[in-house]
Enzyme design. Structure first.
Site, PDB file in Angstrom:
ATOM      1  N   HIS A 101      -9.028 -24.475   1.622  1.00 58.70           N
ATOM      2  CA  HIS A 101     -10.364 -24.619   2.224  1.00 58.70           C
ATOM      3  C   HIS A 101     -11.023 -23.269   2.489  1.00 58.70           C
ATOM      4  O   HIS A 101     -10.376 -22.220   2.486  1.00 58.70           O
ATOM      5  CB  HIS A 101     -10.294 -25.407   3.535  1.00 58.70           C
ATOM      6  CG  HIS A 101      -9.489 -24.737   4.617  1.00 58.70           C
ATOM      7  ND1 HIS A 101      -8.112 -24.715   4.626  1.00 58.70           N
ATOM      8  CD2 HIS A 101      -9.868 -24.059   5.726  1.00 58.70           C
ATOM      9  CE1 HIS A 101      -7.672 -24.064   5.693  1.00 58.70           C
ATOM     10  NE2 HIS A 101      -8.727 -23.648   6.378  1.00 58.70           N
ATOM     11  N   ASP A 103     -13.282 -22.012   5.812  1.00 52.36           N
ATOM     12  CA  ASP A 103     -13.326 -22.554   7.173  1.00 52.36           C
ATOM     13  C   ASP A 103     -14.633 -23.283   7.499  1.00 52.36           C
ATOM     14  O   ASP A 103     -15.719 -22.784   7.219  1.00 52.36           O
ATOM     15  CB  ASP A 103     -13.086 -21.428   8.188  1.00 52.36           C
ATOM     16  CG  ASP A 103     -11.622 -21.010   8.191  1.00 52.36           C
ATOM     17  OD1 ASP A 103     -10.752 -21.882   7.991  1.00 52.36           O
ATOM     18  OD2 ASP A 103     -11.351 -19.810   8.367  1.00 52.36           O
ATOM     19  N   HIS A 255      -8.428 -20.348   1.439  1.00 50.44           N
ATOM     20  CA  HIS A 255      -7.051 -20.059   1.843  1.00 50.44           C
ATOM     21  C   HIS A 255      -6.294 -21.355   2.074  1.00 50.44           C
ATOM     22  O   HIS A 255      -6.899 -22.417   2.287  1.00 50.44           O
ATOM     23  CB  HIS A 255      -7.016 -19.175   3.092  1.00 50.44           C
ATOM     24  CG  HIS A 255      -7.742 -19.745   4.266  1.00 50.44           C
ATOM     25  ND1 HIS A 255      -9.113 -19.705   4.392  1.00 50.44           N
ATOM     26  CD2 HIS A 255      -7.291 -20.396   5.363  1.00 50.44           C
ATOM     27  CE1 HIS A 255      -9.475 -20.276   5.518  1.00 50.44           C
ATOM     28  NE2 HIS A 255      -8.388 -20.722   6.134  1.00 50.44           N
ATOM     29  N   ARG A 270      -6.402 -16.860  16.309  1.00 51.65           N
ATOM     30  CA  ARG A 270      -7.484 -16.840  15.328  1.00 51.65           C
ATOM     31  C   ARG A 270      -8.840 -16.673  16.008  1.00 51.65           C
ATOM     32  O   ARG A 270      -9.108 -17.299  17.034  1.00 51.65           O
ATOM     33  CB  ARG A 270      -7.442 -18.164  14.555  1.00 51.65           C
ATOM     34  CG  ARG A 270      -8.591 -18.368  13.618  1.00 51.65           C
ATOM     35  CD  ARG A 270      -8.424 -19.652  12.839  1.00 51.65           C
ATOM     36  NE  ARG A 270      -9.679 -20.364  12.876  1.00 51.65           N
ATOM     37  CZ  ARG A 270     -10.054 -21.222  11.952  1.00 51.65           C
ATOM     38  NH1 ARG A 270      -9.271 -21.512  10.934  1.00 51.65           N
ATOM     39  NH2 ARG A 270     -11.213 -21.818  12.037  1.00 51.65           N
TER      40      ARG A 270
HETATM   41  C1  SIN Z   1      -6.316 -21.481   8.988  1.00 55.99           C
HETATM   42  O1  SIN Z   1      -6.777 -22.204   8.116  1.00 55.99           O
HETATM   43  O2  SIN Z   1      -7.035 -20.863   9.761  1.00 55.99           O
HETATM   44  C2  SIN Z   1      -4.805 -21.331   9.108  1.00 55.99           C
HETATM   45  C3  SIN Z   1      -4.257 -20.333   8.167  1.00 55.99           C
HETATM   46  C4  SIN Z   1      -2.791 -20.097   8.421  1.00 55.99           C
HETATM   47  O3  SIN Z   1      -2.197 -20.737   9.304  1.00 55.99           O
HETATM   48  O4  SIN Z   1      -2.194 -19.263   7.742  1.00 55.99           O
END
Ligand code: SIN
Length: 280
Positions: A101, A103, A255, A270
């Site tokens: 995805h 974000d 990612h 995050r």
């Molecule tokens: C996310 O999509 O923010 C998570 C990425 C991760 O856990 O590596």
């Protein structure tokens, strides 16, 4: 600190670079910030090692890059509402955001960037994959580019595979003020506001259909694009250690965290940074 002491190591041919010699615990000057920004725009995602930042330092670095925003579904830390925990515990089987995805593409103004700082990592596994969406677009045939250049797509927070990846965290720290569903229509191909390059902007987690078409009509081409945009030659893979920090550009990258560490705990912090409305 001077940029002359920095070392830049690419992770793969398509995307991602590790930057060595930078201390993110102290304010960067204008020249350092500009140099880092140029590296970030060039590589799509940049990584730093050994940055055991306090929440205040992490937030200060993020604020030097953009405007932190709260995540729509999950509450942040008590003292730092813009910092959320990405957490998978020993007994859990589902990992947060565990599909390819960009974000929160279901927002009218999806975030420009995301920062992730590793606090606890398992002894093996839990890498995150990244994919370059400029390349995903540029490698299409001229005919396909022409078709996609004119299309919009509907992005939703309610796709089943995506809501499943949030369920543990929603039970624990779900926000009571979240809408039940978010939906936004964006161009299928967006022009990056800083580089001027075109990137493919549909993603498996959020894109439900092309605007003006049914899900059934959209599915064949969308499925083809979802498979195309994560081709190995567009990707890199990042191995986390405690204190590793990743900073990615949601306007031109995707990612996907690998869920291969059942029985172990992984905790990352995050921050997402405000973005603009995607434009053709
Ligand atoms: C996310 O999509 O923010 C998570 C990425 C991760 O856990 O590596």
């Amino acid at each position: 600190m001077s940029t002359a002491n920095w070392k830049v190591e690419r992770l793969a041919g398509a995307i991602g670079a590790e930057i060595f010699g930078v201390d993110l615990s102290r304010p960067l000057d204008a020249a350092e910030r500009a140099a880092l920004r140029a590296l970030w725009l060039e590589h799509g995602v940049i990584f730093f090692r050994d940055q055991p930042l306090s929440s205040a330092q992490f937030l200060a670095f993020a604020e030097g890059w953009g405007t932190p925003v709260e995540y729509p579904f999950v509450k942040g830390l008590a003292d730092y509402p813009v910092i959320i925990e990405i957490k998978k515990l020993e007994h859990e089987k589902v990992n947060f955001g565990g599909v390819w995805h960009s974000d929160t593409a279901y927002l009218e103004r999806p975030p420009m960037a995301t920062l992730l700082l590793a606090r606890e990592v398992p002894p093996y596994g839990s890498d995150t994959l990244f994919a370059n969406q400029y390349l995903a677009y540029e490698t299409l045939s001229e005919g396909m580019k022409k078709l996609l250049d004119g299309l919009d797509a509907v992005n939703t927070s309610a796709k089943a595979d995506t809501t499943r990846t949030r369920e543990d965290r929603l039970a624990e720290v779900g926000r009571s003020d979240a809408a039940s569903q978010y939906e936004a229509t964006h161009p299928v191909v967006r022009t990056h506001p800083e580089t001027g390059r075109k990137a493919l902007y549909v993603n498996y987690a959020h894109t439900a259909r092309f605007a003006g078409m049914t899900e059934e009509e959209s599915a064949p081409l969308l499925q083809w694009l979802f498979a195309h945009q994560k081709k190995e030659e567009f990707t890199c893979r990042f191995r986390w250690r405690v204190g590793s920090l990743a900073l990615w550009d949601n306007r031109c990258t995707h990612h996907s965290p690998v869920n291969d560490y059942h029985g172990f705990r992984r905790v990352l912090h995050r921050i997402t940074l405000a973005g603009d409305k995607p434009r053709r």
